[in-house]
Design a protein around this motif. Structure first.
Motif, PDB file in Angstrom:
ATOM      1  N   ALA A  24       0.818  -1.215   0.000  1.00  0.00           N
ATOM      2  CA  ALA A  24       0.000   0.000   0.000  1.00  0.00           C
ATOM      3  C   ALA A  24       0.850   1.262   0.000  1.00  0.00           C
ATOM      4  N   ARG A  25       2.162   1.080   0.083  1.00  0.00           N
ATOM      5  CA  ARG A  25       3.086   2.216   0.179  1.00  0.00           C
ATOM      6  C   ARG A  25       2.676   3.161   1.308  1.00  0.00           C
ATOM      7  N   ALA A  26       2.434   2.547   2.456  1.00  0.00           N
ATOM      8  CA  ALA A  26       2.030   3.310   3.640  1.00  0.00           C
ATOM      9  C   ALA A  26       3.166   4.226   4.064  1.00  0.00           C
ATOM     10  N   PRO A  27       2.817   5.365   4.652  1.00  0.00           N
ATOM     11  CA  PRO A  27       3.873   6.240   5.176  1.00  0.00           C
ATOM     12  C   PRO A  27       4.597   5.560   6.329  1.00  0.00           C
ATOM     13  N   GLU A  28       5.641   6.191   6.801  1.00  0.00           N
ATOM     14  CA  GLU A  28       6.413   5.622   7.902  1.00  0.00           C
ATOM     15  C   GLU A  28       5.504   5.347   9.097  1.00  0.00           C
ATOM     16  N   PHE A  29       5.844   4.292   9.821  1.00  0.00           N
ATOM     17  CA  PHE A  29       5.081   3.917  11.000  1.00  0.00           C
ATOM     18  C   PHE A  29       6.043   3.377  12.043  1.00  0.00           C
ATOM     19  N   GLU A  30       5.570   3.383  13.272  1.00  0.00           N
ATOM     20  CA  GLU A  30       6.348   2.832  14.381  1.00  0.00           C
ATOM     21  C   GLU A  30       5.846   1.421  14.657  1.00  0.00           C
ATOM     22  N   SER A  31       6.739   0.491  14.862  1.00  0.00           N
ATOM     23  CA  SER A  31       6.376  -0.867  15.267  1.00  0.00           C
ATOM     24  C   SER A  31       6.471  -0.965  16.779  1.00  0.00           C
ATOM     25  N   VAL A  32       5.398  -1.412  17.402  1.00  0.00           N
ATOM     26  CA  VAL A  32       5.379  -1.605  18.851  1.00  0.00           C
ATOM     27  C   VAL A  32       5.036  -3.066  19.110  1.00  0.00           C
ATOM     28  N   PHE A  33       5.942  -3.749  19.796  1.00  0.00           N
ATOM     29  CA  PHE A  33       5.740  -5.150  20.132  1.00  0.00           C
ATOM     30  C   PHE A  33       5.081  -5.228  21.504  1.00  0.00           C
ATOM     31  N   ILE A  34       3.960  -5.940  21.573  1.00  0.00           N
ATOM     32  CA  ILE A  34       3.152  -5.964  22.794  1.00  0.00           C
ATOM     33  C   ILE A  34       3.558  -7.065  23.766  1.00  0.00           C
ATOM     34  N   ASP A  35       4.473  -7.932  23.379  1.00  0.00           N
ATOM     35  CA  ASP A  35       4.788  -9.142  24.140  1.00  0.00           C
ATOM     36  C   ASP A  35       5.123  -8.905  25.608  1.00  0.00           C
ATOM     37  N   ASP A  36       5.854  -7.873  25.923  1.00  0.00           N
ATOM     38  CA  ASP A  36       6.318  -7.659  27.297  1.00  0.00           C
ATOM     39  C   ASP A  36       5.632  -6.490  27.997  1.00  0.00           C
ATOM     40  N   ASP A  37       4.452  -6.117  27.516  1.00  0.00           N
ATOM     41  CA  ASP A  37       3.732  -4.986  28.100  1.00  0.00           C
ATOM     42  C   ASP A  37       2.321  -5.452  28.461  1.00  0.00           C
ATOM     43  N   ALA A  38       2.055  -5.562  29.752  1.00  0.00           N
ATOM     44  CA  ALA A  38       0.770  -6.107  30.217  1.00  0.00           C
ATOM     45  C   ALA A  38      -0.424  -5.286  29.734  1.00  0.00           C
ATOM     46  N   ALA A  39      -0.294  -3.968  29.739  1.00  0.00           N
ATOM     47  CA  ALA A  39      -1.409  -3.112  29.315  1.00  0.00           C
ATOM     48  C   ALA A  39      -1.691  -3.286  27.823  1.00  0.00           C
ATOM     49  N   LEU A  40      -0.635  -3.310  27.006  1.00  0.00           N
ATOM     50  CA  LEU A  40      -0.827  -3.501  25.570  1.00  0.00           C
ATOM     51  C   LEU A  40      -1.314  -4.920  25.275  1.00  0.00           C
ATOM     52  N   GLU A  41      -0.826  -5.888  26.021  1.00  0.00           N
ATOM     53  CA  GLU A  41      -1.289  -7.268  25.853  1.00  0.00           C
ATOM     54  C   GLU A  41      -2.786  -7.369  26.135  1.00  0.00           C
ATOM     55  N   ALA A  42      -3.239  -6.696  27.187  1.00  0.00           N
ATOM     56  CA  ALA A  42      -4.660  -6.717  27.533  1.00  0.00           C
ATOM     57  C   ALA A  42      -5.503  -6.052  26.449  1.00  0.00           C
ATOM     58  N   ARG A  43      -4.990  -4.987  25.865  1.00  0.00           N
ATOM     59  CA  ARG A  43      -5.763  -4.239  24.863  1.00  0.00           C
ATOM     60  C   ARG A  43      -5.720  -4.894  23.481  1.00  0.00           C
TER      61      ARG A  43
END
Length: 76
Positions: A24-43
């Protein structure tokens, strides 16, 4: 447009999402890995990969392809 791709390590679906972003030739984005973050894992645990448009406060859940991704990006 600030974009974040929430993903996991060793995630086949996340790899497919990265391919769709490239197609899709998306603009730049940040990759966030949820593996070690309880709040992100829950969401996002069952939903990854998820692309978040921070400015528009919108999220695109998997599954998505390049076409659906382009529509999401154009709707900002």
């Amino acid at each position: 447009m600030a974009l974040i791709l929430y993903q996991r390590d060793h995630c086949h679906l996340c790899d497919l999402a990265l391919d769709a972003l490239a197609q899709a030739r998306a603009p730049e984005f940040e990759s966030v890995f949820i593996d070690d973050d309880a709040a992100l894992e829950a969401r996002y645990g069952l939903r990854v990969p998820v692309l978040r448009d921070v400015a528009g406060d919108r999220e695109l859940d998997w599954p998505f392809d390049a076409g659906r991704l382009r529509a999401f990006l154009d709707a900002r």
